[in-house]
Design a protein around this motif. Structure first.
Motif, PDB file in Angstrom:
ATOM      1  N   UNK A 229      19.007  10.650   0.397  1.00 36.65           N
ATOM      2  CA  UNK A 229      20.387  10.893   0.801  1.00 36.65           C
ATOM      3  C   UNK A 229      21.121   9.568   0.911  1.00 36.65           C
ATOM      4  N   UNK A 230      22.299   9.498   0.289  1.00 38.05           N
ATOM      5  CA  UNK A 230      23.148   8.312   0.374  1.00 38.05           C
ATOM      6  C   UNK A 230      24.501   8.716   0.932  1.00 38.05           C
ATOM      7  N   UNK A 231      25.066   7.861   1.799  1.00 36.79           N
ATOM      8  CA  UNK A 231      26.367   8.139   2.398  1.00 36.79           C
ATOM      9  C   UNK A 231      27.140   6.837   2.553  1.00 36.79           C
ATOM     10  N   UNK A 232      28.444   6.913   2.389  1.00 37.05           N
ATOM     11  CA  UNK A 232      29.292   5.748   2.607  1.00 37.05           C
ATOM     12  C   UNK A 232      29.984   5.243   1.370  1.00 37.05           C
ATOM     13  N   UNK A 233      29.510   5.600   0.205  1.00 37.85           N
ATOM     14  CA  UNK A 233      30.111   5.094  -1.021  1.00 37.85           C
ATOM     15  C   UNK A 233      31.549   5.594  -1.161  1.00 37.85           C
ATOM     16  N   UNK A 234      32.480   4.646  -1.359  1.00 33.70           N
ATOM     17  CA  UNK A 234      33.883   4.996  -1.541  1.00 33.70           C
ATOM     18  C   UNK A 234      34.643   5.220  -0.253  1.00 33.70           C
ATOM     19  N   UNK A 235      34.007   5.002   0.903  1.00 32.58           N
ATOM     20  CA  UNK A 235      34.679   5.199   2.190  1.00 32.58           C
ATOM     21  C   UNK A 235      35.161   3.845   2.701  1.00 32.58           C
ATOM     22  N   UNK A 236      36.418   3.788   3.158  1.00 32.85           N
ATOM     23  CA  UNK A 236      37.018   2.544   3.641  1.00 32.85           C
ATOM     24  C   UNK A 236      37.088   2.548   5.154  1.00 32.85           C
ATOM     25  N   UNK A 237      36.966   1.331   5.744  1.00 33.77           N
ATOM     26  CA  UNK A 237      37.102   1.225   7.192  1.00 33.77           C
ATOM     27  C   UNK A 237      38.571   1.064   7.564  1.00 33.77           C
ATOM     28  N   UNK A 238      38.857   0.769   8.846  1.00 33.12           N
ATOM     29  CA  UNK A 238      40.232   0.669   9.323  1.00 33.12           C
ATOM     30  C   UNK A 238      40.988  -0.487   8.684  1.00 33.12           C
ATOM     31  N   UNK A 239      40.261  -1.468   8.174  1.00 32.02           N
ATOM     32  CA  UNK A 239      40.895  -2.619   7.511  1.00 32.02           C
ATOM     33  C   UNK A 239      40.987  -2.418   6.009  1.00 32.02           C
ATOM     34  N   UNK A 240      40.771  -1.197   5.589  1.00 33.41           N
ATOM     35  CA  UNK A 240      40.846  -0.856   4.167  1.00 33.41           C
ATOM     36  C   UNK A 240      39.771  -1.556   3.345  1.00 33.41           C
ATOM     37  N   UNK A 241      38.659  -1.860   4.010  1.00 31.32           N
ATOM     38  CA  UNK A 241      37.527  -2.473   3.326  1.00 31.32           C
ATOM     39  C   UNK A 241      36.428  -1.426   3.152  1.00 31.32           C
ATOM     40  N   UNK A 242      35.725  -1.462   2.017  1.00 30.04           N
ATOM     41  CA  UNK A 242      34.643  -0.480   1.825  1.00 30.04           C
ATOM     42  C   UNK A 242      33.500  -0.721   2.810  1.00 30.04           C
ATOM     43  N   UNK A 243      32.981   0.359   3.341  1.00 30.21           N
ATOM     44  CA  UNK A 243      31.829   0.242   4.240  1.00 30.21           C
ATOM     45  C   UNK A 243      30.562   0.230   3.399  1.00 30.21           C
ATOM     46  N   UNK A 244      29.493  -0.168   4.001  1.00 34.44           N
ATOM     47  CA  UNK A 244      28.232  -0.214   3.275  1.00 34.44           C
ATOM     48  C   UNK A 244      27.693   1.174   2.989  1.00 34.44           C
ATOM     49  N   UNK A 245      26.824   1.251   2.027  1.00 35.76           N
ATOM     50  CA  UNK A 245      26.195   2.522   1.663  1.00 35.76           C
ATOM     51  C   UNK A 245      24.882   2.676   2.411  1.00 35.76           C
ATOM     52  N   UNK A 246      24.751   3.811   3.101  1.00 40.19           N
ATOM     53  CA  UNK A 246      23.525   4.115   3.844  1.00 40.19           C
ATOM     54  C   UNK A 246      22.655   5.032   2.991  1.00 40.19           C
ATOM     55  N   UNK A 247      21.392   4.671   2.857  1.00 36.10           N
ATOM     56  CA  UNK A 247      20.458   5.467   2.068  1.00 36.10           C
ATOM     57  C   UNK A 247      19.201   5.721   2.883  1.00 36.10           C
ATOM     58  N   UNK A 248      18.742   6.971   2.860  1.00 40.06           N
ATOM     59  CA  UNK A 248      17.520   7.304   3.592  1.00 40.06           C
ATOM     60  C   UNK A 248      16.845   8.491   2.915  1.00 40.06           C
ATOM     61  N   UNK A 249      15.572   8.660   3.211  1.00 41.02           N
ATOM     62  CA  UNK A 249      14.809   9.780   2.667  1.00 41.02           C
ATOM     63  C   UNK A 249      14.578  10.800   3.784  1.00 41.02           C
ATOM     64  N   UNK A 250      14.848  12.080   3.473  1.00 43.24           N
ATOM     65  CA  UNK A 250      14.669  13.135   4.468  1.00 43.24           C
ATOM     66  C   UNK A 250      13.758  14.222   3.909  1.00 43.24           C
ATOM     67  N   UNK A 251      13.182  14.994   4.805  1.00 46.46           N
ATOM     68  CA  UNK A 251      12.394  16.170   4.434  1.00 46.46           C
ATOM     69  C   UNK A 251      13.138  17.406   4.917  1.00 46.46           C
TER      70      UNK A 251
END
Length: 322
Positions: free
Chosen positions: A9-31
């Motif tokens: 699972x990856x989350x965060x791609x294309x999401x901007x913070x309050x300063x209009x800067x992209x946030x990092x992408x979080x990646x993890x493995x789930x069951x």
């Protein structure tokens, strides 16, 4: 997702913070797992002085109930269970702390619940009366009632508002889970689509409070199909319903004397699967002539009757016409 399958699972791609800067992408493995918690108690209610019901939020496969000094037998019914004490009775006006362990969908659970046997001077009340079929009426009470009093046929009396005829059920069963008495009517007392009165009396709750006579209104239902038959090809009035095979003029027809059919029933006649004539019986059960045409040789006649409640019956017979 498939239960037990691993996913990245990856989350965060294309999401901007309050300063209009992209946030990092979080990646993890789930069951993938679903409903990891076990069954949970929704409610617990007494049935009588020796038994009670437990309702869960999901089906239960195994159940254990503990209370000091009591021995229980458990009967499982999907999301519900009936628990009966086999060695002693509960006391009215007391509360009991039960230890409940359940296994079902999602795993196991353990919790403590309070079972209350309240004492009240008010008698039980009927919450609803409704006709389930033409021979079955359901009476739902507002609380658990004693089975012996709830199943006495003499405690229930029906009256037809139109004819003022009164009668009693032939049998009464009691469902302790839903607090519902199931009243079966005699075979010759089918309900129709009209108004009825039901008098209920002497039904007791678990504390011994007894109902005075109360009267409830409900509408009957008609689920009995009309009686249907096709007579022999006799050309005489040996039967109330007559199928006439004419030679001259060459027109065959069906008609009925008073009482031949259920009153006001709708009539459809088919020949070899093709609709040939339609009509309606009179208020006296008679049927005016339905012309079927010039028939000769072997033909299959189908008679379909439909009453006002939508119940229907079909009779089929093969004739050799002249």
């Amino acid at each position: 997702m498939i239960r037990g399958q691993d996913y990245l699972v990856s989350a965060g791609r294309g999401i901007l913070d309050m300063n209009n800067e992209p946030i990092g992408t979080f990646t993890d493995r789930i069951t993938a797992e679903f409903d990891r918690y076990g069954p949970r108690v929704i409610k617990i209610e007494p049935l009588d002085r020796r038994s009670f019901t437990i309702t869960f939020d999901k089906p239960v496969y195994r159940l254990e109930v503990e209370l000091s000094g009591f021995e229980f037998e458990v009967e499982l019914h999907g999301r519900g269970a009936i628990v009966e004490s086999v060695n002693r009775s509960f006391a009215t006006g007391q509360s009991y702390r039960l230890r409940i362990w359940a296994e079902g969908e999602g795993g196991t659970s353990s919790e403590t619940q309070t079972l209350k046997f309240t004492s009240s001077g008010a008698p039980p009340q009927v919450e609803e009366v409704r006709a389930a079929t033409s021979h079955l009426v359901l009476v739902e009470f507002d609380r658990p009632v004693e089975k012996s009093s709830a199943t006495r046929v003499e405690n229930y009396r029906f009256t037809n508002r139109d004819t003022e005829e009164s009668f009693y059920p032939s049998r009464v069963e009691y469902d302790p889970v839903t607090f519902t008495a199931k009243l079966t009517l005699p075979a010759n007392k089918a309900l129709t689509d009209t108004r009825y009165l039901l008098q209920v009396r002497r039904v007791e709750d678990l504390a011994g409070n007894s109902m005075d006579e109360e009267t409830y209104r409900f509408i009957g239902v008609d689920t009995v199909p009309p009686l249907v038959y096709l007579p022999p090809l006799t050309n005489n009035k040996s039967y109330l319903l007559v199928l006439v095979d004419e030679v001259s003029p060459e027109t065959d027809y069906l008609y009925g004397e008073p009482g031949a059919l259920e009153r006001n029933v709708y009539v459809k006649v088919s020949i070899d699967g093709e609709l040939a004539a339609v009509g309606q019986a009179g208020s006296d059960g008679s049927l005016e002539k339905l012309v079927l045409g010039d028939l000769s040789g072997s033909h299959t006649v189908t008679l379909k009757l439909i009453d006002g409640a939508g119940n229907y019956a079909i009779s089929t017979r093969t004739y050799n016409f002249r």
